[in-house]
Every structure is written in C-alpha cells, then in structure tokens.
Design an enzyme around this catalytic site. Structure first.
Site, short mmCIF file in Angstrom:
data_model
loop_
_atom_site.label_atom_id
_atom_site.label_comp_id
_atom_site.label_asym_id
_atom_site.label_seq_id
_atom_site.Cartn_x
_atom_site.Cartn_y
_atom_site.Cartn_z
CE1 TYR A 117 -3.76 1.71 1.06
CE2 TYR A 117 -3.21 2.46 2.83
CZ TYR A 117 -4.22 2.61 1.53
OH TYR A 117 -5.53 2.93 1.34
NE ARG A 170 -6.44 12.58 -7.08
CZ ARG A 170 -6.55 11.95 -6.28
NH1 ARG A 170 -5.22 12.19 -4.92
NH2 ARG A 170 -7.17 10.83 -5.21
CE LYS A 188 -6.45 2.28 -1.96
NZ LYS A 188 -7.28 3.85 -0.61
CD GLU A 260 -8.81 3.88 -3.82
OE1 GLU A 260 -8.21 5.37 -3.13
OE2 GLU A 260 -10.04 3.91 -3.44
CG ASP A 261 -6.05 7.14 -6.30
OD1 ASP A 261 -6.22 7.59 -5.35
OD2 ASP A 261 -4.90 6.27 -6.04
CG ASP A 283 -10.76 4.82 0.34
OD1 ASP A 283 -11.03 5.38 0.71
OD2 ASP A 283 -9.81 4.24 -0.03
CG ASP A 284 -9.36 9.04 -3.68
OD1 ASP A 284 -8.19 8.96 -3.02
OD2 ASP A 284 -10.34 8.69 -5.08
CG ASN A 425 -1.41 8.81 1.32
OD1 ASN A 425 0.14 9.10 2.16
ND2 ASN A 425 -1.96 8.81 1.43
CG ASN A 469 -3.40 5.04 4.78
OD1 ASN A 469 -4.53 4.75 3.71
ND2 ASN A 469 -3.19 5.29 4.28
#
Length: 499
Positions: A117, A170, A188, A260-261, A283-284, A425, A469
C-alpha cells in the site's frame, strides 16, 4: 468445473480455519494444482494430500508448516534493501500461494502495509509497465465499449461483493498514470481481505482505461495502456454508464463499487450521479473524511473542548479537502443542532489561488462554493494561518513541503497544542515530515500523516506519529455494508465508522 476444481459456494470458505483443503472433487492433475494460487500450499501439503491429489514426486519430500513457510518468507523479504523489490516479491507470492500471502499480511500488517500500500504502491504504479508480469484484475478500455457485460463475464468469479475501480487519472499525489493505476485497486482489495476478512475471490480490481495525458507514458515503449489522450465528456460518461449498468446487472444490487483515484471533476460527478442508484463509495472523498474525523475526535482527548470549539484550515480544496470539511461540518451540526450552513463557517480552505472567500465565488468550481466565506482575499497559506488563527491545520494538497517552518511556528504561536495533519501521499508529497512538525513546534504539535513516518526523538522525548490513512476505514466500512446487506451508502454510516 474450473481446472478440474468444482466451485464450492460455501459463503466464506477462506475465513474459516480449515484443516482440510476445500475441494468437493479430487483435482485431476497435481501439476495444475501447484499452479493454482487459490489452493496451492507448496511444501505444506500433508502426506495424505500428496497421495490424494497426485502430488508425489512433484514436490521435494520435506513437509513444511505454514508457520515455517511464513518465517522463511519474512526472512527473505527483510533481506531486500529496496521497497519495490519487496512489493514484487509479495505480488509473486500472491500469484503463487494466496493463503500464505494473506497469512503474511495479517500477521505482519504494520511491516507489510507500507509495502503493498502507500508509499511503495505509488512507485509500483509508476513502474507498472516494466514490472508487469501477469495481469491482475480486469482492464476495461474504450476498445471494450458496447461489450463491458461480456468482459465482466470473462472474469472467473461470478460471486463478487466488492469492486475497486480507478481510471488512473490521479494516483495518490503522483498524477495521471493511466492504465498503470491498476496497482491501486489490487492493493486496496488485498487489504479488504487482510483487514476486513472478505474472501479474495469476492473482490474484483478494475481499471478503466480511457487513455492518458501523461506524455512520458505515451512515449514509453513499455506502456501497457491505450496510447491516446484521455477521452472526456460524453464519450467518458457513456463508458462509465455502461460499466455501472453492467456491474449491477451482472452482480446484483448489493455489490459495492469503490471509486478510487479519479480526478476531482469526475470523482464528484460520479459520486453524485450514482449514489442514488448504486451502492457506491468514493474512498478519496468519503474514506479520507472518515479517517480524519476519527483522528480529530481522538485528538480532542488531548487538546480538550468539543469539535465545535475548533477552527479548521485546509491546504487543498479537492476531493479529500472538501470531503473532510463536509463531514466535520456534518458532525458539528449533529452535535450542536446548528444548521450545516452555520457549521461550515468554522472551516476555511486554501487552494492554489489563496484563501477561498466569497469575492471569488463566481470563478469557483461547484464543490468549492459552500466554503467561500466573507473575508478579504488572502494569498498564501502563512497569511491565511495568521488571519484565520486555526486550531487545526489539514494538508490535502498533494504537494510536498508546503507546511514550512514559518507555517508550523505560526500554528504553535497561536495554539498550545496545534493539530497538524499532513495527509498527502506518498511520503514524498507529504506537506511536512513528522520530524519537522515536532521540531518546529518544539514538541507541542499533535501530528498525523497519510503515509507512515518513523518515531521522532525530540528533547529526549520519543513522539510516535499517527497515520491518518484510509486503510483504517474502508475495509471495515465495506465489510459493514456487505454484512448489513445495505443497498445505498448514507452519511450516518460514515459518522458511525469514524466513532
């Protein structure tokens, strides 16, 4: 039947202590079995199993318990100097002996979390093309338009409970990594199993490839994705719509889709569009918000007062920043019974153009508008700290080294115990290091970061930095959604998870 192994639909085989290998039918060929990561145990096959499954001669005569295998592998992993080599060794293990991979991860979670991770997974994504060995997860690109349902059916498992999906635009604070973002859903989901206890076979990592705007990747001969600039607008929306429809059709109402991202503009739109019709979670936006609010609630024990007594200043007004801000405002509103419009006024955001204030409202993106309060314009972060006098400073900018010595000292001059959260991160993008936060505040700061930092010794005292986190939230949150049979995600669930 698959590879001679009949699929058993026992709901949670992987989570039970099993004394026997979970076949209902003897495997036709021992050789195939040794190459099936789900059932391969290597030297841990017993004498009886070696007879029953035609493994005689295919393995050396020695028998090794799983504990001994674990000891050997941990010893090997610790020999690697380079974190990326550890990552590759772990991925190899996952493709060879799935149970042993999860046994290692569960028993050594603190040591191995930074490997599978953040921060190492970020480097792995950057180099995914050159370390790529065997595809993990599903790749859905513009080439599959009109055929996504068929593509989902190509995946060997039909009983999927969680999908983690990215479009790679991203990745962490590293930007557009296109198709190479697959490392994120894979990482994840390994935590969904290790920390949330879901069956690995119930997890599906997906990367949606609509191209990349990263010139370096477009010119890289080893790049594994579509060589074109990113599709946007209607073309993008149609592909996502087809994906979301196919997922629901193939896996049912209760499959959890975790975004995610994605880049800011798409992340908010997708969450807004699909929240009413699907079980979706970003999640972000929501995961980060939950873990930060959890951190703040825990920090109140150290600084005293209620959440409503504090003033919050954010650097970064993207998905994470506005998501955290909204959840804090929601919790204060719940505690004080004050309307949300009121509680938002305790929270200020700084973006690349300075403090978000009402005179800028016209030019702001829609998700920043609720945070435009009355104040004269302020350019930089340091001036904003001096003007707003926050008790809590939160970094979600994706830009490293932005909490400078002056900023931290200003926070320490305003507050006895300044709360400083550097969330970006991987470690290279963190707004400041743990050592900087403790040194510049003369050991008074209460600090947490997105990626892990080692303990810091200052003035003969040892400070252990917290890690804010999402890994603390999403595996349990997802497990709760699945166990409760929920079909939609509500903010109350996020608040419950924080506590």
């Amino acid at each position: 039947m698959m590879n001679g192994v009949e699929k058993t639909n026992g709901e949670d085989l992987a989570t039970e202590e099993q004394l026997i290998t979970p076949w209902t039918v003897s495997v036709a060929s021992g050789y195939t079995l040794l190459r099936d990561p789900r059932h391969n145990k290597g030297l841990a096959f017993t004498e009886n199993e070696r007879d029953a499954h035609y493994l005689r001669g295919l393995l050396p005569p020695s028998l090794m318990t799983q504990e001994l295998q674990e000891k050997k592998l941990m010893h090997n992993l610790r020999q690697y100097e380079v974190p990326l080599q550890r990552y590759m060794a772990m991925m190899d293990l996952q493709e060879r002996n799935e149970r042993l991979f999860y046994k290692l991860l569960i028993d050594n979670v603190e040591e191995l979390l930074p490997v599978v991770y953040t921060p190492t997974v970020g480097e792995a994504c950057q180099k995914y093309g050159s370390i790529f060995r065997r595809p993990q997860g599903l790749y859905i690109s513009l080439k599959e338009k009109g055929k996504i349902l068929e593509v989902l059916k190509n995946w060997p498992e039909s009983n999927i409970q969680v999908i983690v999906v990215t479009d790679g635009e991203r990745i962490l604070g590293l930007g557009d990594l296109g198709c190479q973002g697959m490392g994120i859903p894979v990482g994840k989901l390994s935590l969904y199993t290790a920390l949330g206890g879901l069956r690995p076979s119930a997890c599906l990592p997906v990367t949606i490839d609509v191209g990349t705007n990263n010139e370096k990747l477009l010119n890289d001969e080893f790049y594994i994705g579509l060589r074109q600039r990113r599709a946007t607008g209607q073309e993008y929306a149609e592909l996502l719509e087809e994906f979301m429809t196919a997922v629901k059709k193939n896996y049912g109402e209760k499959v959890l889709v975790q975004f995610e991202d994605f880049a800011n503009h798409n992340a908010f739109e997708l969450l807004e569009k699909y929240s009413p019709t699907h079980l979706v979670f970003n999640d972000d936006i929501q995961g980060t918000a939950s873990v930060v609010l959890a951190g703040l609630l825990a920090a109140l024990k150290l600084v005293g007062g209620a959440l409503a007594d504090h003033r919050f200043l954010f650097l970064g007004a993207g998905e994470a920043g506005t998501g955290i801000a909204e959840l804090i405002a929601l919790e204060i509103s719940k505690q004080t019974k004050a309307p949300l419009e009121e509680t938002r006024k305790k929270i200020w955001l700084v973006d690349s153009k300075g403090l978000i204030v009402s005179s800028r409202r016209e030019s702001l993106q829609h998700f920043k508008k609720p945070w435009a309060h009355d104040h004269e314009p302020v350019k930089g972060l340091l001036d904003a700290v001096k003007a707003i006098k926050p008790t809590v400073l939160i970094g979600s900018s994706g830009v490293g080294k932005t909490f400078t010595k002056e900023v931290v000292e200003a926070m320490a001059s305003i507050n006895e115990k300044p709360l400083i959260l550097a969330l970006s991160n991987p470690t290279s993008q963190s707004e400041c290091t743990a050592e900087e936060a403790y040194t510049w505040s003369k050991g008074r700061a209460i600090f947490a970061s997105g990626s892990p930092f080692d303990p810091v010794e200052y003035n003969r005292q040892v400070f252990v930095p917290g890690q804010a986190n999402n890994a603390y939230i999403f595996p349990g949150f997802g497990l709760g959604l699945i166990m409760s049979g929920a079909i939609r995600v509500h903010d109350d669930m996020l608040l419950a998870a924080c506590k």
